[in-house]
Design a protein around this motif. Structure first.
Motif, PDB file in Angstrom:
ATOM      1  N   GLU A 102       0.833  -1.199   0.000  1.00 47.38           N
ATOM      2  CA  GLU A 102       0.000   0.000   0.000  1.00 47.38           C
ATOM      3  C   GLU A 102       0.866   1.246   0.000  1.00 47.38           C
ATOM      4  O   GLU A 102       1.890   1.313   0.687  1.00 47.38           O
ATOM      5  N   LYS A 103       0.436   2.240  -0.763  1.00 46.43           N
ATOM      6  CA  LYS A 103       1.139   3.525  -0.818  1.00 46.43           C
ATOM      7  C   LYS A 103       0.160   4.616  -1.193  1.00 46.43           C
ATOM      8  O   LYS A 103      -0.941   4.340  -1.664  1.00 46.43           O
ATOM      9  N   THR A 104       0.585   5.833  -0.980  1.00 47.04           N
ATOM     10  CA  THR A 104      -0.230   7.002  -1.296  1.00 47.04           C
ATOM     11  C   THR A 104       0.519   7.846  -2.318  1.00 47.04           C
ATOM     12  O   THR A 104       1.718   8.079  -2.174  1.00 47.04           O
ATOM     13  N   ILE A 105      -0.209   8.291  -3.330  1.00 51.84           N
ATOM     14  CA  ILE A 105       0.375   9.160  -4.351  1.00 51.84           C
ATOM     15  C   ILE A 105      -0.368  10.484  -4.313  1.00 51.84           C
ATOM     16  O   ILE A 105      -1.599  10.522  -4.412  1.00 51.84           O
ATOM     17  N   GLU A 106       0.399  11.554  -4.149  1.00 51.02           N
ATOM     18  CA  GLU A 106      -0.178  12.899  -4.122  1.00 51.02           C
ATOM     19  C   GLU A 106       0.350  13.688  -5.309  1.00 51.02           C
ATOM     20  O   GLU A 106       1.555  13.774  -5.531  1.00 51.02           O
ATOM     21  N   VAL A 107      -0.569  14.236  -6.086  1.00 45.76           N
ATOM     22  CA  VAL A 107      -0.222  15.029  -7.269  1.00 45.76           C
ATOM     23  C   VAL A 107      -0.537  16.483  -6.966  1.00 45.76           C
ATOM     24  O   VAL A 107      -1.651  16.819  -6.557  1.00 45.76           O
ATOM     25  N   ASN A 108       0.481  17.344  -7.150  1.00 43.38           N
ATOM     26  CA  ASN A 108       0.260  18.780  -6.970  1.00 43.38           C
ATOM     27  C   ASN A 108       1.072  19.540  -8.024  1.00 43.38           C
ATOM     28  O   ASN A 108       1.686  18.931  -8.893  1.00 43.38           O
ATOM     29  N   ALA A 109       1.082  20.856  -7.939  1.00 40.67           N
ATOM     30  CA  ALA A 109       1.718  21.692  -8.959  1.00 40.67           C
ATOM     31  C   ALA A 109       3.240  21.496  -9.026  1.00 40.67           C
ATOM     32  O   ALA A 109       3.846  21.717 -10.066  1.00 40.67           O
ATOM     33  N   GLU A 110       3.861  21.077  -7.932  1.00 47.08           N
ATOM     34  CA  GLU A 110       5.318  20.899  -7.923  1.00 47.08           C
ATOM     35  C   GLU A 110       5.747  19.549  -8.491  1.00 47.08           C
ATOM     36  O   GLU A 110       6.826  19.408  -9.034  1.00 47.08           O
ATOM     37  N   GLY A 111       4.918  18.514  -8.305  1.00 46.27           N
ATOM     38  CA  GLY A 111       5.274  17.183  -8.781  1.00 46.27           C
ATOM     39  C   GLY A 111       4.417  16.114  -8.115  1.00 46.27           C
ATOM     40  O   GLY A 111       3.300  16.359  -7.675  1.00 46.27           O
ATOM     41  N   ILE A 112       4.992  14.922  -8.040  1.00 43.26           N
ATOM     42  CA  ILE A 112       4.287  13.765  -7.474  1.00 43.26           C
ATOM     43  C   ILE A 112       5.046  13.288  -6.247  1.00 43.26           C
ATOM     44  O   ILE A 112       6.262  13.085  -6.302  1.00 43.26           O
ATOM     45  N   THR A 113       4.327  13.099  -5.145  1.00 39.79           N
ATOM     46  CA  THR A 113       4.915  12.556  -3.929  1.00 39.79           C
ATOM     47  C   THR A 113       4.351  11.165  -3.706  1.00 39.79           C
ATOM     48  O   THR A 113       3.132  10.987  -3.664  1.00 39.79           O
ATOM     49  N   GLU A 114       5.250  10.201  -3.576  1.00 34.67           N
ATOM     50  CA  GLU A 114       4.858   8.819  -3.305  1.00 34.67           C
ATOM     51  C   GLU A 114       5.247   8.501  -1.870  1.00 34.67           C
ATOM     52  O   GLU A 114       6.399   8.660  -1.482  1.00 34.67           O
ATOM     53  N   THR A 115       4.282   8.061  -1.079  1.00 36.97           N
ATOM     54  CA  THR A 115       4.533   7.753   0.320  1.00 36.97           C
ATOM     55  C   THR A 115       4.134   6.302   0.582  1.00 36.97           C
ATOM     56  O   THR A 115       3.041   5.879   0.222  1.00 36.97           O
ATOM     57  N   ASN A 116       5.062   5.562   1.198  1.00 39.05           N
ATOM     58  CA  ASN A 116       4.775   4.175   1.592  1.00 39.05           C
ATOM     59  C   ASN A 116       5.234   3.990   3.028  1.00 39.05           C
ATOM     60  O   ASN A 116       5.831   4.899   3.608  1.00 39.05           O
ATOM     61  N   PRO A 117       4.976   2.852   3.652  1.00 40.60           N
ATOM     62  CA  PRO A 117       5.344   2.668   5.062  1.00 40.60           C
ATOM     63  C   PRO A 117       6.842   2.796   5.345  1.00 40.60           C
ATOM     64  O   PRO A 117       7.239   3.026   6.485  1.00 40.60           O
ATOM     65  N   LEU A 118       7.680   2.662   4.313  1.00 37.57           N
ATOM     66  CA  LEU A 118       9.125   2.727   4.517  1.00 37.57           C
ATOM     67  C   LEU A 118       9.728   4.101   4.256  1.00 37.57           C
ATOM     68  O   LEU A 118      10.909   4.317   4.514  1.00 37.57           O
ATOM     69  N   GLY A 119       8.938   5.025   3.716  1.00 38.38           N
ATOM     70  CA  GLY A 119       9.459   6.352   3.423  1.00 38.38           C
ATOM     71  C   GLY A 119       8.642   7.042   2.360  1.00 38.38           C
ATOM     72  O   GLY A 119       7.513   6.655   2.066  1.00 38.38           O
ATOM     73  N   ASN A 120       9.237   8.082   1.774  1.00 46.49           N
ATOM     74  CA  ASN A 120       8.544   8.774   0.697  1.00 46.49           C
ATOM     75  C   ASN A 120       9.547   9.231  -0.359  1.00 46.49           C
ATOM     76  O   ASN A 120      10.744   9.284  -0.110  1.00 46.49           O
ATOM     77  N   CYS A 121       9.001   9.577  -1.517  1.00 52.08           N
ATOM     78  CA  CYS A 121       9.833  10.017  -2.629  1.00 52.08           C
ATOM     79  C   CYS A 121       9.073  11.098  -3.385  1.00 52.08           C
ATOM     80  O   CYS A 121       7.863  10.988  -3.587  1.00 52.08           O
TER      81      CYS A 121
END
Length: 172
Positions: A102-121
């Motif tokens: 499971e992970k969360t992807i957030e899209v905004n004006a700066e880019g894409i943030t991917e967050t998972n239980p081990l960290g984010n990118c």
């Protein structure tokens, strides 16, 4: 826009097959070594057969020798496919790791943030090379082979999927 997704082993395998085919098509226009070897093998057998048809009859054709001559090629082909399959299975990431789970992807004006239980990118928009859809899944390629995977189950409807793709394409 924020999406929570769950990537399964099957989703990853589908992505892996697609990514390799995509990479192969974009980098190499040939048909591949193994395919060429098999083609030339059958062409050689065909030519040898054509030239020998007048010289011999089927009664004098030694089928045991033909089977012995073909056996190494068949063994090589079977071993090749078994090793490729084994290698593919060894390359599957860990469950609940960086790729699968499971992970969360957030899209905004700066880019894409991917967050998972081990960290984010965080990926800036200039890192996005392509957005492609294959068998219902959306792949956001951030490199030749690396992509963010959004399986079809991530979207409640086709409209939501089209809205998400439109948002990504707006920035890319």
């Amino acid at each position: 826009m924020i999406k929570t997704i769950n990537i399964s082993k099957e989703d990853y395998l589908k992505y892996s097959n697609y990514a390799v085919k995509r990479l192969w098509k974009s980098k190499n226009k040939s048909t591949g070594f193994l395919r060429n070897m098999i083609l030339w093998f059958f062409l050689a057998i065909g030519f040898m057969f054509i030239f020998q048809v007048k010289a011999t009859t089927f009664e004098s054709f030694h089928w045991q020798s033909a089977a012995i001559a073909i056996a190494p090629f068949l063994i090589f082909i079977v071993a090749y496919y078994l090793n490729v399959r084994k290698f593919k299975m060894l390359c599957i990431p860990n469950e609940n790791g960086l790729m699968i789970g499971e992970k969360t992807i957030e899209v905004n004006a700066e880019g894409i943030t991917e967050t998972n239980p081990l960290g984010n990118c965080f990926y800036r928009w200039k890192a996005i090379e392509a957005i492609e859809e294959y068998e219902g899944s959306i792949y956001i390629f951030v490199d030749n082979l690396l992509a963010l995977i959004l399986p079809p189950e991530s979207f409640t409807s086709e409209e939501e999927k089209d809205q998400f793709k439109g948002l990504i394409k707006k920035y890319v």
